[in-house]
Scaffold this motif. Structure first.
Motif, mmCIF file in Angstrom:
data_model
loop_
_atom_site.group_PDB
_atom_site.id
_atom_site.type_symbol
_atom_site.label_atom_id
_atom_site.label_comp_id
_atom_site.label_asym_id
_atom_site.label_seq_id
_atom_site.Cartn_x
_atom_site.Cartn_y
_atom_site.Cartn_z
ATOM 1 N N UNK A 251 -19.469 -34.097 -5.486
ATOM 2 C CA UNK A 251 -18.625 -34.410 -4.405
ATOM 3 C C UNK A 251 -17.436 -33.399 -4.362
ATOM 4 N N UNK A 252 -17.128 -32.589 -3.366
ATOM 5 C CA UNK A 252 -15.936 -31.632 -3.087
ATOM 6 C C UNK A 252 -14.764 -32.535 -2.604
ATOM 7 N N UNK A 253 -13.592 -32.094 -3.236
ATOM 8 C CA UNK A 253 -12.249 -32.505 -3.042
ATOM 9 C C UNK A 253 -11.512 -31.405 -2.409
ATOM 10 N N UNK A 254 -10.431 -31.384 -1.425
ATOM 11 C CA UNK A 254 -9.500 -30.467 -1.237
ATOM 12 C C UNK A 254 -8.028 -31.029 -1.190
ATOM 13 N N UNK A 255 -7.059 -30.125 -1.428
ATOM 14 C CA UNK A 255 -5.614 -30.437 -1.561
ATOM 15 C C UNK A 255 -4.815 -29.194 -1.279
ATOM 16 N N UNK A 256 -3.882 -29.449 -0.671
ATOM 17 C CA UNK A 256 -3.203 -28.031 -0.377
ATOM 18 C C UNK A 256 -1.618 -27.929 -0.908
ATOM 19 N N UNK A 257 -1.206 -26.853 -1.444
ATOM 20 C CA UNK A 257 0.023 -26.470 -1.741
ATOM 21 C C UNK A 257 0.632 -25.701 -0.775
ATOM 22 N N UNK A 258 2.010 -26.189 -0.265
ATOM 23 C CA UNK A 258 2.533 -25.588 0.819
ATOM 24 C C UNK A 258 2.791 -23.969 0.644
ATOM 25 N N UNK A 259 3.206 -23.143 1.545
ATOM 26 C CA UNK A 259 3.788 -21.741 1.237
ATOM 27 C C UNK A 259 5.023 -21.925 0.384
ATOM 28 N N UNK A 260 5.084 -20.922 -0.490
ATOM 29 C CA UNK A 260 6.129 -20.895 -1.388
ATOM 30 C C UNK A 260 6.797 -19.299 -1.157
ATOM 31 N N UNK A 261 8.164 -19.425 -1.288
ATOM 32 C CA UNK A 261 8.760 -18.085 -1.347
ATOM 33 C C UNK A 261 8.147 -16.938 -2.150
ATOM 34 N N UNK B 1 3.199 -15.128 0.642
ATOM 35 C CA UNK B 1 4.173 -16.316 0.915
ATOM 36 C C UNK B 1 4.188 -17.052 2.242
ATOM 37 N N UNK B 2 3.428 -16.449 3.106
ATOM 38 C CA UNK B 2 3.480 -17.065 4.235
ATOM 39 C C UNK B 2 1.961 -18.054 4.527
ATOM 40 N N UNK B 3 1.585 -18.088 3.614
ATOM 41 C CA UNK B 3 0.307 -18.934 3.424
ATOM 42 C C UNK B 3 0.240 -20.152 2.445
ATOM 43 N N UNK B 4 -0.039 -21.417 3.045
ATOM 44 C CA UNK B 4 -0.650 -22.388 2.184
ATOM 45 C C UNK B 4 -1.678 -21.885 1.242
ATOM 46 N N UNK B 5 -2.080 -22.803 0.013
ATOM 47 C CA UNK B 5 -3.288 -22.569 -0.918
ATOM 48 C C UNK B 5 -4.104 -23.709 -0.826
ATOM 49 N N UNK B 6 -5.243 -23.811 -0.339
ATOM 50 C CA UNK B 6 -6.125 -24.787 -0.462
ATOM 51 C C UNK B 6 -6.732 -25.014 -1.738
ATOM 52 N N UNK B 7 -6.917 -25.819 -2.471
ATOM 53 C CA UNK B 7 -7.330 -26.192 -3.969
ATOM 54 C C UNK B 7 -8.535 -27.012 -3.640
ATOM 55 N N UNK B 8 -9.844 -26.725 -4.382
ATOM 56 C CA UNK B 8 -10.927 -27.183 -4.225
ATOM 57 C C UNK B 8 -11.384 -27.673 -5.481
#
Length: 136
Positions: A93-103, A45-52
């Motif tokens: 070509x690689x792309x990245x996006x982030x989901x913020x930390x969730x409870x 829950x303390x970490x964001x998740x990076x999606x590639x």
């Protein structure tokens, strides 16, 4: 590749979708699920998740958007613009996006939409499914 919207090939692939705990090389297992089916791994829950994700032909994608929903509330979607992060093996070509930390205990569902300079639109995982994981 493309320059200023001129491409040597159309957007043809959106593949290799995977996720990591942000700032680490620790994978987050994803499952492609229909509706609110169970599946997928977890992230703290303390970490964001990076999606590639990878797109091809090289330079053919104009944009990639990560759309996520929490706990099966598909009416409340959040869109995150993904950014190109470089070339990968095979000329993609690689792309990245982030989901913020969730409870803790939150189920995260998401899908990707790639739009090409040629107007092509691709979805992942497709077939009205979403990727899923849980926050713990």
């Amino acid at each position: 590749g493309c320059f200023a919207g001129a491409c040597s090939g159309p957007l043809s692939t959106l593949t290799n979708v995977h996720a990591l705990q942000a700032g680490t090389q620790t994978p987050v297992d994803l499952a492609a699920v229909l509706g609110t089916q169970a599946g997928g791994g977890s992230a703290p829950a303390t970490r964001a998740v990076t999606v590639l994700a990878d797109t091809g032909a090289p330079g053919a994608a104009k944009s990639l958007v990560l759309t996520f929903m929490l706990d099966g509330n598909f009416g409340a979607q959040t869109q995150v613009a993904m950014a190109p992060s470089g070339a990968v093996a095979g000329g993609a070509e690689q792309w990245t996006g982030t989901v913020p930390p969730q409870p803790a205990g939150t189920r995260v569902y998401f899908f990707l939409t790639a739009t090409g300079w040629d107007g092509t639109t691709l979805f992942a995982p497709g077939s009205q499914r979403n990727y899923a994981y849980s926050s713990n």
